[in-house]
Design a protein around this motif. Structure first.
Motif, PDB file in Angstrom:
ATOM      1  N   MET A 119       0.978  -0.841   0.008  1.00 35.09           N
ATOM      2  CA  MET A 119       0.235   0.519   0.016  1.00 35.09           C
ATOM      3  C   MET A 119       0.559   1.520  -0.045  1.00 35.09           C
ATOM      4  SD  MET A 119      -2.979   0.965   2.949  1.00 35.09           S
ATOM      5  CE  MET A 119      -3.934   0.057   2.330  1.00 35.09           C
ATOM      6  N   SER A 120       0.693   2.014  -0.752  1.00 29.94           N
ATOM      7  CA  SER A 120       1.352   3.587  -1.297  1.00 29.94           C
ATOM      8  C   SER A 120       1.202   4.109   0.389  1.00 29.94           C
ATOM      9  CB  SER A 120       1.056   4.073  -1.808  1.00 29.94           C
ATOM     10  OG  SER A 120       0.016   4.850  -2.008  1.00 29.94           O
ATOM     11  N   LYS A 121       1.986   5.465   0.423  1.00 30.00           N
ATOM     12  CA  LYS A 121       2.163   6.174   1.703  1.00 30.00           C
ATOM     13  C   LYS A 121       0.988   7.035   1.845  1.00 30.00           C
ATOM     14  CE  LYS A 121       5.868   8.315   3.103  1.00 30.00           C
ATOM     15  NZ  LYS A 121       7.092   8.655   3.384  1.00 30.00           N
ATOM     16  N   LEU A 122       0.006   7.013  -0.085  1.00 29.52           N
ATOM     17  CA  LEU A 122      -0.512   8.138  -0.236  1.00 29.52           C
ATOM     18  C   LEU A 122      -1.986   7.396   0.225  1.00 29.52           C
ATOM     19  CD1 LEU A 122      -1.918  10.842  -1.291  1.00 29.52           C
ATOM     20  CD2 LEU A 122      -2.179   9.545  -3.340  1.00 29.52           C
ATOM     21  N   MET A 123      -2.305   6.394  -0.085  1.00 29.29           N
ATOM     22  CA  MET A 123      -3.059   5.060   0.293  1.00 29.29           C
ATOM     23  C   MET A 123      -3.487   4.861   1.805  1.00 29.29           C
ATOM     24  SD  MET A 123      -5.447   4.644  -2.547  1.00 29.29           S
ATOM     25  CE  MET A 123      -5.932   2.792  -2.028  1.00 29.29           C
ATOM     26  N   ARG A 124      -1.874   4.957   2.217  1.00 26.65           N
ATOM     27  CA  ARG A 124      -2.256   4.507   3.917  1.00 26.65           C
ATOM     28  C   ARG A 124      -2.759   5.771   4.599  1.00 26.65           C
ATOM     29  NH1 ARG A 124       2.268   2.292   3.451  1.00 26.65           N
ATOM     30  NH2 ARG A 124       3.937   3.807   3.695  1.00 26.65           N
ATOM     31  N   ARG A 125      -2.407   7.209   4.288  1.00 27.18           N
ATOM     32  CA  ARG A 125      -2.969   8.925   4.631  1.00 27.18           C
ATOM     33  C   ARG A 125      -4.608   8.648   4.048  1.00 27.18           C
ATOM     34  NH1 ARG A 125       1.351  12.977   2.419  1.00 27.18           N
ATOM     35  NH2 ARG A 125       3.111  12.148   4.138  1.00 27.18           N
ATOM     36  N   ARG A 126      -4.954   7.867   2.741  1.00 26.45           N
ATOM     37  CA  ARG A 126      -6.164   8.199   2.893  1.00 26.45           C
ATOM     38  C   ARG A 126      -6.971   7.450   4.042  1.00 26.45           C
ATOM     39  NH1 ARG A 126      -6.371   8.495  -3.586  1.00 26.45           N
ATOM     40  NH2 ARG A 126      -5.919  10.702  -3.682  1.00 26.45           N
ATOM     41  N   LEU A 127      -7.185   6.378   4.207  1.00 24.45           N
ATOM     42  CA  LEU A 127      -7.268   5.162   5.091  1.00 24.45           C
ATOM     43  C   LEU A 127      -7.055   5.738   6.669  1.00 24.45           C
ATOM     44  CD1 LEU A 127      -9.069   2.368   5.387  1.00 24.45           C
ATOM     45  CD2 LEU A 127      -6.236   1.820   6.014  1.00 24.45           C
ATOM     46  N   VAL A 128      -6.655   6.196   6.998  1.00 26.06           N
ATOM     47  CA  VAL A 128      -6.551   6.807   8.272  1.00 26.06           C
ATOM     48  C   VAL A 128      -6.912   8.514   8.694  1.00 26.06           C
ATOM     49  CG1 VAL A 128      -4.964   8.238   9.723  1.00 26.06           C
ATOM     50  CG2 VAL A 128      -3.358   6.194   8.027  1.00 26.06           C
ATOM     51  N   LEU A 129      -7.289   8.805   6.906  1.00 22.97           N
ATOM     52  CA  LEU A 129      -7.876  10.599   7.443  1.00 22.97           C
ATOM     53  C   LEU A 129      -9.345   9.572   7.328  1.00 22.97           C
ATOM     54  CD1 LEU A 129      -8.716  13.190   7.579  1.00 22.97           C
ATOM     55  CD2 LEU A 129      -8.463  12.753   4.594  1.00 22.97           C
ATOM     56  N   ALA A 130     -10.254   8.823   6.790  1.00 23.60           N
ATOM     57  CA  ALA A 130     -10.804   7.744   6.241  1.00 23.60           C
ATOM     58  C   ALA A 130     -11.804   7.596   7.776  1.00 23.60           C
ATOM     59  CB  ALA A 130     -11.204   7.036   5.589  1.00 23.60           C
ATOM     60  N   LEU A 131     -10.633   6.622   8.380  1.00 28.45           N
ATOM     61  CA  LEU A 131     -11.376   6.485   9.865  1.00 28.45           C
ATOM     62  C   LEU A 131     -10.973   7.167  10.526  1.00 28.45           C
ATOM     63  CD1 LEU A 131      -8.363   2.976   9.556  1.00 28.45           C
ATOM     64  CD2 LEU A 131     -11.077   3.059   9.282  1.00 28.45           C
ATOM     65  N   GLY A 132     -10.342   8.591  10.721  1.00 30.11           N
ATOM     66  CA  GLY A 132     -10.488   9.758  11.566  1.00 30.11           C
ATOM     67  C   GLY A 132     -12.100   9.934  11.192  1.00 30.11           C
ATOM     68  N   LEU A 133     -12.456  10.402  10.429  1.00 27.53           N
ATOM     69  CA  LEU A 133     -13.241  10.725   9.823  1.00 27.53           C
ATOM     70  C   LEU A 133     -14.476  10.021  10.533  1.00 27.53           C
ATOM     71  CD1 LEU A 133     -13.422  12.636   6.629  1.00 27.53           C
ATOM     72  CD2 LEU A 133     -13.232  13.633   9.283  1.00 27.53           C
ATOM     73  N   LEU A 134     -14.295   8.583  10.611  1.00 26.47           N
ATOM     74  CA  LEU A 134     -15.707   7.898  10.967  1.00 26.47           C
ATOM     75  C   LEU A 134     -15.596   7.801  12.730  1.00 26.47           C
ATOM     76  CD1 LEU A 134     -18.034   5.763  10.848  1.00 26.47           C
ATOM     77  CD2 LEU A 134     -15.986   4.043  10.451  1.00 26.47           C
ATOM     78  N   VAL A 135     -14.260   7.781  13.060  1.00 25.47           N
ATOM     79  CA  VAL A 135     -14.396   7.641  14.484  1.00 25.47           C
ATOM     80  C   VAL A 135     -14.986   9.414  14.989  1.00 25.47           C
ATOM     81  CG1 VAL A 135     -12.864   7.871  16.305  1.00 25.47           C
ATOM     82  CG2 VAL A 135     -12.545   6.182  14.403  1.00 25.47           C
ATOM     83  N   VAL A 136     -14.590   9.936  14.477  1.00 28.74           N
ATOM     84  CA  VAL A 136     -15.538  11.607  14.614  1.00 28.74           C
ATOM     85  C   VAL A 136     -16.674  11.265  14.778  1.00 28.74           C
ATOM     86  CG1 VAL A 136     -15.123  13.939  14.228  1.00 28.74           C
ATOM     87  CG2 VAL A 136     -13.452  12.791  14.402  1.00 28.74           C
ATOM     88  N   TYR A 137     -17.548  11.081  13.282  1.00 28.92           N
ATOM     89  CA  TYR A 137     -18.706  11.291  13.583  1.00 28.92           C
ATOM     90  C   TYR A 137     -19.697  10.010  14.141  1.00 28.92           C
ATOM     91  CZ  TYR A 137     -22.453   9.846  10.813  1.00 28.92           C
ATOM     92  OH  TYR A 137     -24.446   9.009  10.733  1.00 28.92           O
ATOM     93  N   VAL A 138     -18.910   8.721  14.647  1.00 31.60           N
ATOM     94  CA  VAL A 138     -19.219   7.905  15.923  1.00 31.60           C
ATOM     95  C   VAL A 138     -19.613   8.697  16.699  1.00 31.60           C
ATOM     96  CG1 VAL A 138     -19.522   5.528  16.889  1.00 31.60           C
ATOM     97  CG2 VAL A 138     -19.496   6.058  14.007  1.00 31.60           C
ATOM     98  N   ALA A 139     -18.284   9.046  17.273  1.00 32.62           N
ATOM     99  CA  ALA A 139     -18.496   9.926  18.528  1.00 32.62           C
ATOM    100  C   ALA A 139     -19.251  11.360  18.710  1.00 32.62           C
ATOM    101  CB  ALA A 139     -17.118  10.386  19.001  1.00 32.62           C
ATOM    102  N   SER A 140     -19.092  11.771  17.856  1.00 31.78           N
ATOM    103  CA  SER A 140     -20.226  13.171  17.581  1.00 31.78           C
ATOM    104  C   SER A 140     -22.153  12.326  17.767  1.00 31.78           C
ATOM    105  CB  SER A 140     -20.141  13.776  16.282  1.00 31.78           C
ATOM    106  OG  SER A 140     -20.383  13.382  15.470  1.00 31.78           O
TER     107      SER A 140
END
Length: 235
Positions: free
Chosen positions: A1-22
């Motif tokens: 997995m490329s560094k860009l793909m990892r960053r996008r995955l981390v960002l997506a997971l972070g947004l999901l966590v924020v959404y679920v928490a809020s």
């Protein structure tokens, strides 16, 4: 997995966590749903369950017994009953006393026909379901009893026990007719609701907790107020 793909995955997971928490914070803490005292079910309330061809008339409710007992007359039409909804109650026992007619029960895979004058018990954690397999109406007295120590009185006063759940099922379309999403919304709220027997309870609780806030955004709730022209659960 490329560094860009990892960053996008981390960002997506972070947004999901924020959404679920809020959304969870808003749904469960800031804007919780629940009944006023006048909407807590009491003796005499009638709930019609067309989906399972049954009618409940409340004898003793949880708010009247400190949350430890809920008892009701269960009038089951021929072919009626939740035979297609095998379930368990992990914290309560359910006692069925057949007054008139006969009912076919399945408790932990054992089939038994219970006739007038006899009683059958589903212990905490036992999978059970039943139906009126005869050609005439049947009448049972059903009772849910607390089987452990929990803050039952507080749960009853918040409308979180089974008698309140049955009223909500009726308002949302009837037991046996609820969508899976509606079922999860109710599962996230009610403590003594029956859990499906084909999946671990912790999985069902977790899924319900996560799904309910989003379901609410689409108009699917864990609590529906009474129609302006009727009393609690009456039909």
């Amino acid at each position: 997995m490329s560094k860009l793909m990892r960053r996008r995955l981390v960002l997506a997971l972070g947004l999901l966590v924020v959404y679920v928490a809020s959304t969870s914070l808003a749904h469960y803490v800031i804007f919780p749903e629940g009944p006023a005292d006048s909407d807590l079910p009491r003796q005499g309330v009638t709930v019609v369950n067309n989906g399972i061809r049954s009618r409940f008339v409340y004898r003793r409710t949880s708010v009247e017994t400190g949350g430890r007992v809920f008892e009701w007359d269960n009038y089951v039409d021929p072919g009626g009953g939740p035979m297609d909804i095998p379930h368990v109650h992990p914290d309560t026992r359910e006692i069925f006393e057949v007054v008139d007619g006969e009912i076919e029960f399945v408790v932990d895979g054992r089939v038994q026909v219970v006739r007038a004058g006899s009683t059958i018990v589903a212990a905490p954690g036992q999978t059970h379901a039943f139906r009126n397999a005869s050609g005439r109406p049947a009448h049972m007295i059903s009772r849910i009893e607390a089987a452990d120590e929990q803050p039952w009185a507080a749960l009853a006063e918040k409308g979180l026990l089974l008698d309140s759940a049955y009223v909500q099922f009726d308002r949302a379309g009837g037991l046996g007719r609820l969508s899976n999403l509606q079922g999860l919304a109710f599962l996230s709220r009610f403590r003594t609701i029956g859990y499906r027997s084909d999946a671990p309870i912790w999985v069902q609780k977790t899924l319900a907790f996560l799904v309910a806030p989003t379901a609410r955004l689409f108009g699917i709730h864990g609590y529906y107020p009474p129609p302006a022209s009727s009393h609690t659960g009456d039909k």
